[in-house]
Design an enzyme around this catalytic site. Structure first.
Site: not given
Ligand code: PRP
Length: 181
Positions: A165, A137, A50, A105, A171, A109
């Protein structure tokens, strides 16, 4: 080019943060980072997948000597995360001992990923370790974590674009979109 509405698979999304606004914010954050890391030769660590767009946009606006690398979290059977999944860090061939590390990042979240990566990176004894995130967030946060550089604080909505995504898609959108109510 921006459109106010996009459809990805079965869902519709409406524009939330326009590309020009994102790029302005990136430049402001980069100016802060240039100031804070002057003479420190930081190593910028983007978290795949991401964060790739934000990492590259930020990196292009850094005007000091600095390195760039990426890592990813992979689910596997081993240690538990709060989501019930198991993860390990892959990538990061560089030696970060004694280095100033800035992790990037796309979104914080729950904060689970950032906390996990921070504890893994700390094991390598960096001189400093900070976090920059395009989106934050606060309402979803489950960990005691404050990102050092935040692009935008957002509500607890489902977002896509600028690296984020929906089922692997979206993305590449230059704007950030929110799920249409
Ligand atoms: C997403 C984003 C962060 C994470 C945030 O990654 O890129 O790394 O989630 O969420 P959190 O704070 O609840 O841990 P994801 O695992 O979806 O993989 P991606 O980056 O490949 O989309």
């Amino acid at each position: 080019m921006s459109t106010s509405l996009v459809k990805i698979k079965d869902k519709e999304f409406i524009i939330k943060i326009a590309s020009a606004t994102i790029q302005d914010r990136v430049k402001t954050l980069a100016a802060q980072i240039n100031h804070d890391y002057e003479g420190k030769m930081p190593i910028i660590v983007g978290v795949l997948n991401g964060a790739v767009l934000f990492t590259c946009d930020l990196f292009k606006n850094l005007n000091m000597e600095c390195e760039l690398t990426f890592l990813r979290v992979s689910s596997y059977h081993g240690g538990l995360t709060s989501s019930g999944e198991v993860s390990r860090v892959i990538g990061l061939k560089e030696n970060i001992e004694g280095r100033h590390v800035l992790m990037i990042e796309d979104i914080v979240d729950s904060g689970e990923t950032a906390m996990h990566l921070f504890s893994e990176l700390q094991k390598h004894n960096p001189a400093s370790l900070k976090l920059a995130t395009a989106l934050f967030k606060p309402a979803a946060l489950k960990h005691n974590l404050t990102p050092d550089y935040v692009g935008f604080e957002v509500e607890n909505d489902f977002l896509v674009g600028y690296g984020l995504d929906y089922d692997g898609l979206g993305r590449n959108l230059n704007d950030i979109y929110v799920l249409k109510p």
